[in-house]
Design a protein around this motif. Structure first.
Motif, PDB file in Angstrom:
ATOM      1  N   ALA A 146      47.339  72.489   2.514  1.00 57.13           N
ATOM      2  CA  ALA A 146      46.519  72.300   1.319  1.00 57.13           C
ATOM      3  C   ALA A 146      47.274  71.600   0.197  1.00 57.13           C
ATOM      4  O   ALA A 146      46.661  71.017  -0.709  1.00 57.13           O
ATOM      5  CB  ALA A 146      45.989  73.648   0.834  1.00 57.13           C
ATOM      6  N   ASP A 147      48.595  71.646   0.242  1.00 53.46           N
ATOM      7  CA  ASP A 147      49.405  71.032  -0.814  1.00 53.46           C
ATOM      8  C   ASP A 147      49.737  69.571  -0.536  1.00 53.46           C
ATOM      9  O   ASP A 147      50.344  68.902  -1.389  1.00 53.46           O
ATOM     10  CB  ASP A 147      50.725  71.802  -0.984  1.00 53.46           C
ATOM     11  CG  ASP A 147      50.516  73.220  -1.493  1.00 53.46           C
ATOM     12  OD1 ASP A 147      49.423  73.498  -2.027  1.00 53.46           O
ATOM     13  OD2 ASP A 147      51.440  74.045  -1.330  1.00 53.46           O
TER      14      ASP A 147
ATOM     15  N   SER B 153      47.034  79.857  10.292  1.00 56.13           N
ATOM     16  CA  SER B 153      46.395  80.134   9.009  1.00 56.13           C
ATOM     17  C   SER B 153      46.898  81.447   8.431  1.00 56.13           C
ATOM     18  O   SER B 153      46.466  81.850   7.344  1.00 56.13           O
ATOM     19  CB  SER B 153      44.873  80.201   9.185  1.00 56.13           C
ATOM     20  OG  SER B 153      44.523  81.260  10.072  1.00 56.13           O
TER      21      SER B 153
ATOM     22  N   ARG C 114      44.875  76.225   5.692  1.00 58.31           N
ATOM     23  CA  ARG C 114      43.974  76.991   4.828  1.00 58.31           C
ATOM     24  C   ARG C 114      43.216  78.048   5.633  1.00 58.31           C
ATOM     25  O   ARG C 114      43.057  79.186   5.220  1.00 58.31           O
ATOM     26  CB  ARG C 114      42.995  76.040   4.138  1.00 58.31           C
ATOM     27  CG  ARG C 114      41.999  76.710   3.201  1.00 58.31           C
ATOM     28  CD  ARG C 114      41.075  75.688   2.543  1.00 58.31           C
ATOM     29  NE  ARG C 114      40.272  74.949   3.529  1.00 58.31           N
ATOM     30  CZ  ARG C 114      40.504  73.685   3.884  1.00 58.31           C
ATOM     31  NH1 ARG C 114      41.493  73.002   3.348  1.00 58.31           N
ATOM     32  NH2 ARG C 114      39.730  73.091   4.772  1.00 58.31           N
ATOM     33  N   ASP C 115      42.746  77.645   6.822  1.00 56.30           N
ATOM     34  CA  ASP C 115      42.042  78.550   7.730  1.00 56.30           C
ATOM     35  C   ASP C 115      42.168  77.968   9.128  1.00 56.30           C
ATOM     36  O   ASP C 115      42.773  76.893   9.320  1.00 56.30           O
ATOM     37  CB  ASP C 115      40.570  78.733   7.328  1.00 56.30           C
ATOM     38  CG  ASP C 115      39.853  77.409   7.088  1.00 56.30           C
ATOM     39  OD1 ASP C 115      40.170  76.423   7.798  1.00 56.30           O
ATOM     40  OD2 ASP C 115      38.992  77.335   6.202  1.00 56.30           O
TER      41      ASP C 115
ATOM     42  N   ASP D  65      40.836  74.426   9.613  1.00 53.23           N
ATOM     43  CA  ASP D  65      41.778  73.417   9.138  1.00 53.23           C
ATOM     44  C   ASP D  65      42.923  73.245  10.131  1.00 53.23           C
ATOM     45  O   ASP D  65      43.391  72.126  10.377  1.00 53.23           O
ATOM     46  CB  ASP D  65      42.313  73.837   7.769  1.00 53.23           C
ATOM     47  CG  ASP D  65      43.118  72.737   7.079  1.00 53.23           C
ATOM     48  OD1 ASP D  65      42.830  71.545   7.310  1.00 53.23           O
ATOM     49  OD2 ASP D  65      44.026  73.075   6.302  1.00 53.23           O
TER      50      ASP D  65
END
Length: 439
Positions: free
Chosen positions: A9-10, A276, A318-319, A322
């Motif tokens: 996510a980053d 995740s 993220r999950d 993803d």
């Protein structure tokens, strides 16, 4: 030891894409240097192969007249390899043969596509194939098994293994055992770019082949690329790579254990744990030192370089959706779905050459004993290629047969399209001119 750790996510899109780059993505260094090697083998033949064996493989004393393993070499190998290793090779070959026999296409099929008109396929073996078995970072009788068995099942009449000689100028004994048990009797002491060149052009000792298959270093990959107009290079098989996809139903220590399987192959391997679960990621990080304490120094060095560099480590998604999306972006050679419920994720995976399901199917079992082929496309080749198979050793010919009953409607359609495309004799060949001859 600092293990690479990324949070998806980053990352920017470019940074995320960069994670999918492989060690041989830029072959320019190797392409520049394999050209002279190829030319030397093409012009000097056996003399060049022997010289490169001495220079590159440190096979002191390797001579041009000693480039092929003898029957005595094969016989001696069975006395040099431990009985339990021979038994394991036999066990693996039995499973690999059983799998690939089921995989084999029928020799010919025909379907009546219209009344009196038949079309189908016929499969025949490729006349000659070179099987490349690497050795630089270890000995790989398993690769011999995986390349030889489907080739023998396919019925290729002219098979030859190419593998680098050791410092003693000999072929690895277990490789010779695997070759004989699989049904291959020709083994050449040649590796690297020079082996690909020898297979492509032939030498005084080496018979030219039409195709070469098997994994290899960037030197081998580069040579295959340069010689692709001379010899079919097969599927892209470079340095080892894997993704371990883990959810929160497993212990991170198990994920770390499996992450090291392909990472220990060499410093040019790629190995990522994608999860995740922060717990799994942290447990994996904590477990790595203990796992390394049970490995030899060279394998520790290789795997630490991989996991601490840009081609491996731990990725926190993220999950799981993803995580699966990243797997598809990466298109790995080996994928383990490490979960107590692996089939929940299978439908989300579209880009992986090998998918190993659950906590009891590590890459080790697939590499050595399960049966499906472990010679797999690398460098995102899984997007368009599958594993090495029997069909890689056969050629497909289309078969057509039209009876007098089926001729007229096909001729009418062909005549119409030939006229539209402007091909006069295409049209004439299915016109009344033909009908007069047939009468």
């Amino acid at each position: 030891m600092q293990v690479t750790f990324k949070v998806l996510a980053d990352l920017t899109p470019a940074e995320r894409s960069d994670l999918t780059r492989r060690s041989e993505a830029d072959l320019s260094f190797f392409l520049e240097r394999v050209g002279p090697i190829i030319e030397a083998v093409k012009t000097e033949g056996d003399a060049a192969l022997a010289r490169f064996g001495r220079d590159f493989d440190k096979a002191a004393g390797l001579r041009p007249d000693d480039l092929k393993a003898t029957e005595a070499d094969f016989d001696a190998a069975f006395t040099q390899v431990a009985p339990e290793v021979i038994a394991a090779i036999r066990f693996g070959i039995e499973n690999i043969r059983s799998f690939h026999e089921e995989q084999s296409p029928e020799a010919m099929w025909l379907k009546e596509v219209r009344p009196g008109a038949f079309a189908g396929d016929r499969f025949t073996p490729i006349s000659s194939v070179a099987l490349y078995v690497p050795r630089g970072k270890g000995a790989f009788p398993s690769v011999t098994m995986m390349t030889s068995v489907p080739a023998v099942v396919a019925g290729v009449p002219d098979l030859a293994i190419f593998t680098p000689p050791g410092p003693d100028g000999k072929v690895d004994a277990a490789t010779l055992v695997a070759a004989r048990l699989a049904g291959v009797s020709t083994v050449y002491k040649a590796g690297g770019a020079q082996a690909v060149a020898a297979a492509a052009y032939g030498t005084e000792t080496v018979k030219r082949a039409r195709k070469i298959v098997g994994p290899g270093s960037p030197w081998v990959v580069a040579a295959k690329r340069l010689l692709s107009s001379v010899i079919d290079p097969g599927l892209p098989a470079g340095p080892s790579e894997c993704v371990i996809l883990a959810d929160d139903t497993v212990h991170g220590g198990l994920a770390a254990l499996d992450l090291l399987i392909e990472a220990e192959h060499g410093p040019d391997s790629s190995a990522w744990l994608v999860t995740s679960s922060r717990r799994v990621a942290e447990e994996a990080l904590a477990a790595l030192p203990e796992h390394w304490s049970r490995m030899g120094a060279q394998r520790v060095e290789f795997s630490q370089k991989v996991l601490g560099g840009r081609s491996g480590g731990i990725i926190l998604a993220r999950d799981m959706a993803d995580a699966c999306a990243f797997v598809n972006e990466y298109a790995p050679e080996h994928l383990e779905i490490l979960s107590e419920k692996p089939f929940e994720y299978l439908g989300d995976i579209t880009e992986a050459a090998e998918i190993l399901m659950g906590t009891h199917t590590p890459v080790s079992i697939a590499n050595f004993a399960l049966g499906p082929n472990a010679v797999l496309p690398t460098s995102a080749g899984a997007s368009t290629y599958g594993p090495l198979s029997v069909t890689d050793f056969v050629r497909r010919s289309s078969i057509g047969y039209v009876t007098p009953k089926g001729y007229a409607p096909l001729a009418e359609a062909a005549h119409t399209l030939a006229r539209y495309e402007g091909f006069d004799n295409h049209a004439n060949a299915v016109s009344e001119i033909r009908t007069r001859y047939l009468k």
